[in-house]
Write an enzyme that holds these catalytic residues in place. Sequence first.
Site, mmCIF file in Angstrom:
data_model
loop_
_atom_site.group_PDB
_atom_site.id
_atom_site.type_symbol
_atom_site.label_atom_id
_atom_site.label_comp_id
_atom_site.label_asym_id
_atom_site.label_seq_id
_atom_site.Cartn_x
_atom_site.Cartn_y
_atom_site.Cartn_z
ATOM 1 N N GLY A 105 0.848 -1.177 0.000
ATOM 2 C CA GLY A 105 0.000 0.000 0.000
ATOM 3 C C GLY A 105 0.887 1.232 0.000
ATOM 4 O O GLY A 105 1.832 1.319 0.786
ATOM 5 N N ALA A 106 0.599 2.176 -0.889
ATOM 6 C CA ALA A 106 1.513 3.300 -1.098
ATOM 7 C C ALA A 106 1.887 4.044 0.188
ATOM 8 O O ALA A 106 3.075 4.219 0.478
ATOM 9 C CB ALA A 106 0.919 4.260 -2.128
ATOM 10 N N ASP B 253 -1.561 4.407 -6.419
ATOM 11 C CA ASP B 253 -0.138 4.431 -6.110
ATOM 12 C C ASP B 253 0.571 5.618 -6.734
ATOM 13 O O ASP B 253 1.671 5.973 -6.312
ATOM 14 C CB ASP B 253 0.511 3.131 -6.579
ATOM 15 N N LYS C 266 -3.787 -0.775 -8.455
ATOM 16 C CA LYS C 266 -3.699 -2.225 -8.615
ATOM 17 C C LYS C 266 -4.397 -2.688 -9.894
ATOM 18 O O LYS C 266 -5.447 -2.192 -10.263
ATOM 19 C CB LYS C 266 -4.309 -2.923 -7.398
#
Length: 367
Positions: free
Chosen positions: A56-57, A248, A259
């Site tokens: 997860g960013a 992201d 994603k």
Amino acid sequence: MSKKQSIMDIDTVSLDDENSQIIIIDQTLLPYETKTIRLTTQNQIWDAIYTLQVRGAPAIGVTAGFGLYLAAKEIGAHAKSFDDFYPEFVKAKDYLDSSRPTAVNLSWALNMLDKTAQKNRDKTVPEIVEALHREAVRIQEEDIWACHKLGEYGLTLVKPGDGLLTHCNAGKLAATRYGMATAPMYLGQEKGYHFHVYCDETRPVLQGARLTAKELMDSGIDTTVICDNMSSSLMKEGKVQAVFVGCDRVAANGDTANKIGTSVVAIVAKHYGVPMYIMAPTSTIDMNTPDGSKIRIEQRKPEEVTEMWYKKRMAPEGVKVYNPAFDVTDHELITAIVTEYGIARPPYTESLKKIMEKKAEAMKEKE
């Protein structure tokens, strides 16, 4: 940690400064086991990011910030001056930066610490290391604040009882707390909105089924998992009033990388008139990337598709596998991009610029 303990009870990423360790929830074990692990070496931190133990960013950014601080702490134990310290510091920065290429938060956090080191170059090495510690902690605190603000803005876009769809995991497991796409869901839960949330399973790594569904259920939210190819059927039946996803990287024109499969959801949502909202803390906005075509897409191992979730291999030996980790959603498919400094709407070349100007003003006021 007990296997039955809620993942909502602890931060996804935290720093144990006394023992020079980063504590993370090992997301590769979910939903079967909730377990924290401690990372002490740069190799362990790099591997944790690459193998998706932490993902997860925003969570990657926080982890990278803590990781580079711990590297600085180790380098500072023997460096006598900035000139001794900085070359080794840059090597550690570049090494961590190589773990995941698409999430801009990774390089963003590392660059923030780099700027801090250079800004303090005339100070003693211990003072530089302490400044890096403060910056790494600030990055985490900003993430927590930003995600809460995303939730507040996101909640203004929906109404009680709505059906919401999300893809992958842009939840608290992708940040420190609250998450991005899930933030309005959690705030709505507190206010009695009674959302029904549909989670795409998110092939091939199943972040939606394993992670988002787990944390939403642990929070008491009405949750349904669907296969990725079921979103059209669901929207056609009128069960989804809004789509919330994270991202992201956001390009200057509003194209977003998220994603793999997110662009499919966006196309389907556009067809059925369902609003598509990108929940993006400003740390994911990259004004130096003009559009989505310039975003580097990570290609991952074929085993994630052919073997990872099966007792036996499910595709023929030797078959070719196309496994990009992300795809790019065209800005024309996006209803709005929600940030901690407000909601950006088309044209994004103008609205995102205003958002970043607002952030810059806010940062100046804090200095």
